[in-house]
Design an enzyme around this catalytic site. Structure first.
Site, PDB file in Angstrom:
ATOM      1  N   SER A 232     -11.540 -34.674  57.025  1.00  0.00           N
ATOM      2  CA  SER A 232     -10.827 -34.021  58.123  1.00  0.00           C
ATOM      3  C   SER A 232     -10.647 -32.515  57.987  1.00  0.00           C
ATOM      4  O   SER A 232     -10.143 -31.872  58.903  1.00  0.00           O
ATOM      5  CB  SER A 232      -9.452 -34.676  58.316  1.00  0.00           C
ATOM      6  OG  SER A 232      -8.631 -34.476  57.191  1.00  0.00           O
TER       7      SER A 232
ATOM      8  N   LYS B 240       0.140 -34.474  59.879  1.00  0.00           N
ATOM      9  CA  LYS B 240      -0.527 -33.204  59.614  1.00  0.00           C
ATOM     10  C   LYS B 240       0.127 -32.059  60.381  1.00  0.00           C
ATOM     11  O   LYS B 240       0.257 -30.941  59.863  1.00  0.00           O
ATOM     12  CB  LYS B 240      -2.017 -33.319  59.943  1.00  0.00           C
ATOM     13  CG  LYS B 240      -2.752 -34.211  58.957  1.00  0.00           C
ATOM     14  CD  LYS B 240      -4.216 -34.390  59.305  1.00  0.00           C
ATOM     15  CE  LYS B 240      -4.894 -35.281  58.257  1.00  0.00           C
ATOM     16  NZ  LYS B 240      -6.320 -35.535  58.550  1.00  0.00           N
TER      17      LYS B 240
END
Length: 348
Positions: A244, A289
Site C-alpha cells: 500500500s 491509516k
C-alpha cells in the site's frame, strides 16, 4: 441482608464471572489499529535516507510525503480475548475483523508474512517503474523465476532467481510473453528455455505437463517481471510489509528527481498501490491509516478512488481527502494544493 444488597452482590459476582470468562475466551478475530507513519522524504530508523538515488542528479526536497500503515493484534498464533474484541468494536480507531481476513485458512502465518514481504518488494519496484514512466525515463524489463513447483518438469533443472531470456529461441522480456508462448504448446510438447544464472547463459529442454485445470501446458515455474533501471534507487524502510505504500514511494522518487520541492513544505500523507504504468489501486485499513496520518500532523491525505466512499465517512477533523486515480493525477493535485487552487479532486 436487604434485597437491594443481595441484588448488588449477585450482580457483582456475575460481572466478575463475565470478566474472568471474557479475558480467558479467545476469539477468531483480529484488531486493526493505526500504525507507524514514515516520511518518504526523510530518514529511516537507522538515520539513513529512506529513499536514496545514485547515478542520477537529484534535487533538494522539503515537507512530508508520508506513507501510512496498520498494526494488528490477534491471529492464529495469539488470538485476542473477547473483552479486547469488545473494546475494539467500541473504539473509534480500531477495526475488529474476522481472522481469515488477514490469515486465510489455507495459509500459515509464516506464509502470510512472506507474501506481505514480497508484496512490499513488488510495490517498491512498481513505484520506481511508475516514477520513471511518469518522467519518460526508459525502463527495460526482465523475466525472473520466483518459484519452482515441486514435481513439475522444471523442478531440479531451473532455480529461483534464474532470468528467462528466450523461449524456443525467441527473445522474451515480460511474463506475458512467456505465458503466451508456452500456451501455444500442446500438453506433452517439449520447449526450450534460455536462461542466465550467475551471468552465464544456459538452456533447458523441458516437456510440458497439464496445469491443474488440465487445459494448459506448463513446466512448473512461477515468474515475475522485474525492471532494469538506468540508475540505482534504494528504498529502506525496515520490517514493513504489504503493497500500500507504492503511491507515496513514487511521489518521493519523482520529487527527488525533479527541480523544486513537490510539497512546498506541506505535510501530505497517503496510501495506495501502484502499477508500473502509474495506476493507483485500493488498500485495506483506510480508517486506521487516516487516523495515523492526522495524528502525525498531516493536513492532506491522498486516497485511492476505490477507497473514497469509506474514507469520506470516517475522515478525521482537519484532514483533507484528495482522490488519487493515477500517479500523474496525484502530482497535479499536489501542485494545485500548494498553489492554492480549488480544482482538486476530492473524496465525497
Amino acid at each position: 441482608m436487604s434485597r437491594r444488597a443481595t441484588t448488588l452482590t449477585v450482580a457483582s459476582v456475575l460481572v466478575l464471572l463475565l470478566a474472568i470468562v471474557g479475558s480467558a475466551m479467545q476469539v477468531p478475530y483480529v484488531a486493526l489499529m493505526p500504525g507507524p507513519t514514515s516520511n518518504t522524504l526523510g530518514t529511516n530508523d537507522k538515520g539513513q535516507p529512506l529513499i536514496r538515488i545514485d547515478g542520477r542528479q537529484t534535487y533538494p526536497d522539503e515537507g512530508h510525503l508520508n506513507f501510512t500503515t496498520v498494526t494488528y493484534r490477534g491471529g492464529p498464533g495469539g488470538r485476542i480475548d473477547l473483552f479486547t474484541a469488545l473494546r475494539g468494536w467500541l473504539a473509534g480507531d480500531t477495526a475488529i475483523v474476522p481472522e481469515e481476513t488477514i490469515f486465510p485458512k489455507d495459509e500459515s502465518p509464516k506464509e502470510v508474512d512472506q507474501q506481505n514481504t514480497r508484496a512490499m518488494q513488488d510495490s517498491q519496484q512498481n513505484a520506481e517503474a511508475a516514477a520513471l514512466h511518469e518522467l519518460k525515463i526508459p525502463v527495460t524489463t526482465r523475466v525472473v523465476i520466483d518459484g519452482i513447483q515441486k514435481g513439475r518438469p522444471a523442478d531440479g533443472v531451473l532455480k529461483t532467481g534464474d532470468e528467462i531470456t528466450a523461449l524456443d529461441g525467441q527473445k522474451v522480456t515480460s511474463v506475458s510473453q512467456v505465458v503466451g508462448a508456452t500456451a501455444k504448446h500442446k500438453i506433452g510438447d517439449s520447449l526450450t528455455l534460455t536462461y542466465t544464472r550467475g551471468g552465464k547463459e544456459q538452456k533447458a529442454d523441458l516437456k510440458t505437463v497439464a496445469d491443474p485445470s488440465g487445459k494448459r501446458a506448463v513446466v512448473g515455474i512461477v515468474l515475475s517481471d522485474q525492471y532494469k533501471f538506468p540508475f540505482k534507487i534504494d528504498i529502506s524502510i525496515g520490517d514493513i510489509g504489504g503493497p500500500s505504500a507504492g503511491l507515496m514511494f513514487s511521489l518521493a522518487i519523482l520529487d527527488k528527481l525533479t527541480p523544486g520541492p513537490l510539497t512546498k513544505g506541506k505535510f501530505i500523507a497517503g496510501t495506495g498501490t501502484i502499477t508500473p504504468e502509474g495506476e493507483v489501486g485500493p488498500i485495506g485499513g483506510i480508517q486506521q491509516k487516516m487516523i495515523a496520518a492526522r495524528k502525525a500532523g498531516a493536513t492532506a491525505f491522498l486516497t485511492p478512488a476505490d477507497n473514497c466512499a469509506d474514507a469520506a465517512k470516517a475522515r478525521p477533523d482537519g484532514l483533507r481527502l484528495i482522490r488519487a486515480d493515477t500517479l500523474h493525477g496525484a502530482v497535479q493535485a499536489i501542485n494545485a494544493l500548494t498553489a492554492g487552487k480549488g480544482d482538486i479532486p476530492a473524496c465525497k
